[in-house]
Design an enzyme around this catalytic site. Sequence first.
Site, PDB file in Angstrom:
ATOM      1  N   LYS A  58      38.727 -58.193 -71.564  1.00  0.00           N
ATOM      2  CA  LYS A  58      38.586 -57.252 -72.675  1.00  0.00           C
ATOM      3  C   LYS A  58      39.664 -56.173 -72.590  1.00  0.00           C
ATOM      4  O   LYS A  58      39.886 -55.568 -71.545  1.00  0.00           O
ATOM      5  CB  LYS A  58      37.202 -56.594 -72.662  1.00  0.00           C
ATOM      6  CG  LYS A  58      36.081 -57.507 -73.099  1.00  0.00           C
ATOM      7  CD  LYS A  58      34.742 -56.801 -73.071  1.00  0.00           C
ATOM      8  CE  LYS A  58      34.565 -55.868 -74.246  1.00  0.00           C
ATOM      9  NZ  LYS A  58      33.189 -55.286 -74.266  1.00  0.00           N
TER      10      LYS A  58
ATOM     11  N   PHE B 161      33.713 -53.556 -84.268  1.00  0.00           N
ATOM     12  CA  PHE B 161      32.538 -52.732 -83.970  1.00  0.00           C
ATOM     13  C   PHE B 161      31.827 -52.307 -85.251  1.00  0.00           C
ATOM     14  O   PHE B 161      32.290 -51.406 -85.959  1.00  0.00           O
ATOM     15  CB  PHE B 161      32.966 -51.489 -83.183  1.00  0.00           C
ATOM     16  CG  PHE B 161      33.106 -51.721 -81.693  1.00  0.00           C
ATOM     17  CD1 PHE B 161      33.499 -52.939 -81.193  1.00  0.00           C
ATOM     18  CD2 PHE B 161      32.835 -50.698 -80.799  1.00  0.00           C
ATOM     19  CE1 PHE B 161      33.628 -53.160 -79.832  1.00  0.00           C
ATOM     20  CE2 PHE B 161      32.956 -50.898 -79.431  1.00  0.00           C
ATOM     21  CZ  PHE B 161      33.359 -52.126 -78.950  1.00  0.00           C
TER      22      PHE B 161
ATOM     23  N   ASP C  87      24.928 -58.482 -74.868  1.00  0.00           N
ATOM     24  CA  ASP C  87      25.795 -57.318 -74.647  1.00  0.00           C
ATOM     25  C   ASP C  87      25.133 -56.404 -73.613  1.00  0.00           C
ATOM     26  O   ASP C  87      24.431 -55.459 -73.957  1.00  0.00           O
ATOM     27  CB  ASP C  87      25.997 -56.574 -75.974  1.00  0.00           C
ATOM     28  CG  ASP C  87      27.095 -55.526 -75.903  1.00  0.00           C
ATOM     29  OD1 ASP C  87      27.930 -55.603 -74.987  1.00  0.00           O
ATOM     30  OD2 ASP C  87      27.125 -54.636 -76.777  1.00  0.00           O
TER      31      ASP C  87
ATOM     32  N   GLU D 206      36.171 -56.015 -68.748  1.00  0.00           N
ATOM     33  CA  GLU D 206      37.111 -55.087 -69.376  1.00  0.00           C
ATOM     34  C   GLU D 206      38.117 -54.484 -68.398  1.00  0.00           C
ATOM     35  O   GLU D 206      37.772 -54.057 -67.298  1.00  0.00           O
ATOM     36  CB  GLU D 206      36.328 -53.956 -70.066  1.00  0.00           C
ATOM     37  CG  GLU D 206      37.168 -53.091 -70.971  1.00  0.00           C
ATOM     38  CD  GLU D 206      36.388 -52.551 -72.157  1.00  0.00           C
ATOM     39  OE1 GLU D 206      36.942 -51.708 -72.863  1.00  0.00           O
ATOM     40  OE2 GLU D 206      35.238 -52.983 -72.374  1.00  0.00           O
TER      41      GLU D 206
ATOM     42  N   THR E 279      38.855 -55.490 -77.966  1.00  0.00           N
ATOM     43  CA  THR E 279      37.686 -54.670 -78.275  1.00  0.00           C
ATOM     44  C   THR E 279      38.096 -53.355 -78.937  1.00  0.00           C
ATOM     45  O   THR E 279      39.274 -53.104 -79.165  1.00  0.00           O
ATOM     46  CB  THR E 279      36.866 -54.435 -76.990  1.00  0.00           C
ATOM     47  OG1 THR E 279      35.636 -53.792 -77.319  1.00  0.00           O
ATOM     48  CG2 THR E 279      37.638 -53.591 -75.985  1.00  0.00           C
TER      49      THR E 279
END
Length: 318
Positions: free
Chosen positions: A125, A171, A16, A89, A149
């Site tokens: 994303k 998350f 990440d 993203e 996400t």
Amino acid sequence: MNQLDALRQYTKVVADTGDFRQIAQFQPRDATTNPSLILKAVQKPDYAPLLLDIVRSRGVSNLADTMDHLLVRFGCEILTLIPGRVSTEVDARLSFDTEATVARAEHLVELYEGQGVHIDRVLIKIASTWEGIQAARILEERGIHTNLTLLFSFCQAVACGHAGVQLISPFVGRIYDWYRKQAGAAWDDAAMSGPNDPGVQSVRRIYDYYKQHGVATEIMGASFRNVGQIMALSGCDLLTISPELLAQLATTPVQPDFAPSLTVAQARESALPAVQFDEASFRYALNEDAMATEKLAEGIRAFAADAVKLEALMHAAA
């Protein structure tokens, strides 16, 4: 054996980070990025020339296009270091616009394909709003795979599975943060760790539901605060982990009796009834979950703010 080696036996490890120079040492399968990680990376001396090169070649008259070129440049660099996929993203400011999200996603894919990257090596994303999930449904039907996400609630996960998205990123750490803040002085770190961590419990419920009901969408736990959260989700399809926590896992011996915390066999013994959400019931369920509502809005605002900061750096470099 260290914790990272043990984890890899049951879970695909994902890096990440936008700092592709850190990736090779941990040999992850996939990698994820977001506007905040890219912003952090381009402010380092090693990456400033990359930003400058993109701005000089693309200009700043169309910031959206220049931003996409920058994201794809980072993604292409990352793909030279990993065997799997990179997540890129869509601008968080489009989180409530289905058509604009689809268009931006298709633009990102076109840029990747222009660099010779196969579509199967890219995950787009998108924030897990109702509009984002519908955009993902359209993209998946067109052969573009998505990573949903900013996912904090069960209803988001169920809607994503029904939409046929490739992967979701619940998350963990941000859920933990919310409950810890709400509890204040009454919070007990030791009692609320491991399987009792609310972020861990959220992912476990999604995992059990997906495996029990045959949902093909991959689950990738994200946003970790400590290695305890990571190991409590060993066995999850994928886990995306920061370089700092990857380093900690790599230097921590694993317990001799280590076994994965999540297994398909155990999940199929759970008794979670099948549910489905239309737009109205989805919005109501999300509204009823104060944590998810607040963290989703906060996450979109934060990513949008970092996109604005990134645009400011582009203007400064022009």
